[in-house]
Design an enzyme around this catalytic site. Structure first.
Site, PDB file in Angstrom:
ATOM      1  N   SER A   1     -11.221  -1.084   0.119  1.00 43.85           N
ATOM      2  CA  SER A   1      -9.887  -1.071   0.729  1.00 43.85           C
ATOM      3  C   SER A   1      -9.943  -1.411   2.202  1.00 43.85           C
ATOM      4  O   SER A   1      -9.009  -1.989   2.748  1.00 43.85           O
ATOM      5  CB  SER A   1      -9.248   0.321   0.587  1.00 43.85           C
ATOM      6  OG  SER A   1      -8.676   0.503  -0.669  1.00 43.85           O
TER       7      SER A   1
ATOM      8  N   ASN B   1     -14.302   0.463  -5.991  1.00 41.45           N
ATOM      9  CA  ASN B   1     -15.332   1.372  -5.455  1.00 41.45           C
ATOM     10  C   ASN B   1     -15.978   2.230  -6.534  1.00 41.45           C
ATOM     11  O   ASN B   1     -16.201   3.421  -6.329  1.00 41.45           O
ATOM     12  CB  ASN B   1     -14.701   2.320  -4.428  1.00 41.45           C
ATOM     13  CG  ASN B   1     -14.066   1.614  -3.268  1.00 41.45           C
ATOM     14  OD1 ASN B   1     -14.331   0.443  -3.024  1.00 41.45           O
ATOM     15  ND2 ASN B   1     -13.215   2.315  -2.551  1.00 41.45           N
TER      16      ASN B   1
ATOM     17  N   ASP C   1       0.852  -1.191   0.000  1.00 38.27           N
ATOM     18  CA  ASP C   1       0.000   0.000   0.000  1.00 38.27           C
ATOM     19  C   ASP C   1       0.890   1.243   0.000  1.00 38.27           C
ATOM     20  O   ASP C   1       1.942   1.241  -0.631  1.00 38.27           O
ATOM     21  CB  ASP C   1      -0.927  -0.043   1.222  1.00 38.27           C
ATOM     22  CG  ASP C   1      -2.261   0.645   0.968  1.00 38.27           C
ATOM     23  OD1 ASP C   1      -2.261   1.895   0.955  1.00 38.27           O
ATOM     24  OD2 ASP C   1      -3.286  -0.032   0.802  1.00 38.27           O
TER      25      ASP C   1
ATOM     26  N   HIS D   1      -3.528   5.904   3.834  1.00 31.95           N
ATOM     27  CA  HIS D   1      -4.267   4.726   3.387  1.00 31.95           C
ATOM     28  C   HIS D   1      -3.615   3.437   3.876  1.00 31.95           C
ATOM     29  O   HIS D   1      -4.281   2.532   4.393  1.00 31.95           O
ATOM     30  CB  HIS D   1      -4.356   4.756   1.863  1.00 31.95           C
ATOM     31  CG  HIS D   1      -5.325   3.786   1.268  1.00 31.95           C
ATOM     32  ND1 HIS D   1      -4.959   2.511   0.888  1.00 31.95           N
ATOM     33  CD2 HIS D   1      -6.646   3.906   0.963  1.00 31.95           C
ATOM     34  CE1 HIS D   1      -6.008   1.898   0.371  1.00 31.95           C
ATOM     35  NE2 HIS D   1      -7.049   2.717   0.409  1.00 31.95           N
TER      36      HIS D   1
END
Length: 433
Positions: free
Chosen positions: A382, A303, A173, A205
């Site tokens: 996520s 998403n 990530d 994130h």
């Protein structure tokens, strides 16, 4: 439908799939068909690990565990390589390298610790004026929420006797805030695959995802939010502080994780796909090869399914993102606290792969954030993905199983929901008791 998906973004480089058990013959074929001689191989570096700078400077980088090369090719070389896939058994596939992003809902909720405390005070005021039955219900919910997040409750993590001890979890990530007090004393291995950027997370994130998958059992401020609190953390920075990266960095991270024996690889990242798109043949083979080496790759379904005009879910939804749409990578959808599909969560609409496999808590998920913010509540597939990854670590500890067998356990024990399998796959992930 007013959601438009732009054509895939590419870097100008290419991914080349080589034979799994004969990487050397694939490299010879690559050289013969392109004339490229300057080839860097992961096996030649300590720990099979390219640094970010080595990746950026190499014309050709070969990931030996995966049997994949990232190559800079001119148009004539591309044509030669494409022809070789039809005639040379040592070149199995050639695809453009894509740009990928951290997958987060565009309508994320941002809740600070002070906001949550204020919210709790307001609920207490309402409880004091409610009827007895209402008081009992609200008090129960508030007490539960104050001790642990709704996601840990819904997935039965709190009831599990397992902690992820002895299991290695890689989260690929934007990195990790290595100064966060909730990770003090934990065994953490980190590596950046982004040139010019350290693992230290300036985006947030990655820190949020690692917190969910592997956060503390006793955080400095409750509620508890982390699943596999005793797992060994591998923080791979494959996305920049702006939240973007490319396939080459992701593959480098996967190679690094497999080399280090990570049983779980969590990737809350991807690129949108369109109806009718096929999955990447190269990522499908990467997923299969990882499974055979005992590493389960778990990725966010994407998403893209919230109608930008109404805020409601599109019907049909948008398809599962790259690379989660590869059948041998576990694709995770997002649920809300009522166990309904999140409006943004992508679905299984492409018949040539791209299915949702399982679902996790993905709406209003509270977890770690870089200091000084410390914690934040956001939404997205996520956020669902590290719930599944952390629970996979619990199963790996409980059973000793990895790869295909671990995948099967997660699917078998998922809570079935009164929702289409095209939205939630096998259902809501559940922890082993």
């Amino acid at each position: 439908m007013n959601n438009s998906i732009t054509p895939m973004e590419t870097t100008g480089r290419y991914l080349v799939l080589l034979p799994e058990n004969s990487v050397d013959s694939g490299i010879r074929a690559l050289t013969n068909n392109t004339g490229i001689q300057n080839i860097a191989r992961a096996v030649d570096f300590e720990g099979h690990t390219f640094t970010a700078e080595q990746l950026e400077s190499a014309d050709t980088a070969v990931f030996d565990n995966l049997g994949v090369a990232v190559v800079s090719l001119d148009p004539d070389q591309v044509q030669s390589m494409s022809a070789a896939t039809a005639t040379d058994g040592a070149i199995l596939a050639v695809e453009p390298e894509r740009v990928v992003y951290a997958i987060a809902d565009s309508q994320n909720t941002t809740l600070t610790t002070d906001y949550l405390k204020g919210f709790r005070d307001a609920v207490n005021h309402l409880i004091n004026q409610a009827t007895p039955s209402e008081t009992e219900l609200a008090t129960t919910l508030l007490a539960d929420d104050s001790a642990a997040t709704w996601g840990l409750q819904a997935t039965k993590v709190l009831e599990s006797s397992y902690s992820g001890f002895g299991i290695k979890v890689a989260v690929l990530d934007t990195g990790l805030d290595l100064t966060h007090p909730d990770f003090a004393g934990r065994k953490i291995t980190s590596q950046s695959f982004i040139s010019g950027e350290a693992v230290q997370d300036l985006n947030g994130h990655g820190t949020h995802c690692i917190g969910t998958a592997c956060g503390s059992k006793t955080p400095s401020i409750v509620p508890r939010y982390g699943v596999a609190y005793n797992a060994e953390i591998f923080a791979g920075k494959v996305l920049s502080n702006r939240g973007s990266g490319a396939d080459g960095g992701i593959l480098a991270g996967i190679e690094w994780a497999i080399t280090n024996g990570c049983q779980i690889i969590s990737m809350s990242l991807g690129a949108p796909t369109r109806p009718g798109d096929t999955y990447s043949r190269i990522y499908e083979q990467v997923g299969l090869r990882a499974l055979r080496q005992g590493s389960l790759i778990i990725a966010a379904a994407g998403n893209d399914s919230r109608d930008l005009r109404t805020g409601k879910r599109l019907s049909p939804p948008m398809p599962v993102s790259h690379p989660a749409n590869a059948p041998s990578i576990m694709a995770v959808a997002a649920l809300d606290s009522q166990l309904q599909i999140a409006a943004f969560s992508n679905g299984s609409i492409n018949h040539n792969g791209g299915q949702v496999d399982i679902a996790g808590p993905g709406v209003d998920v509270y977890s770690t954030w870089p200091m000084p913010t410390r914690y934040r509540t956001i939404s997205g597939t996520s956020m669902a993905t590290p719930h599944v990854a952390g629970i996979a670590a619990l199963y790996a500890q409980a059973t000793g199983l990895t790869g295909h067998a671990l995948w099967a356990l997660l699917m078998r024990d998922a809570q079935r929901l009164l929702l289409p399998s095209t939205d939630v796959g096998a259902g809501l992930v559940q922890a082993p008791l």
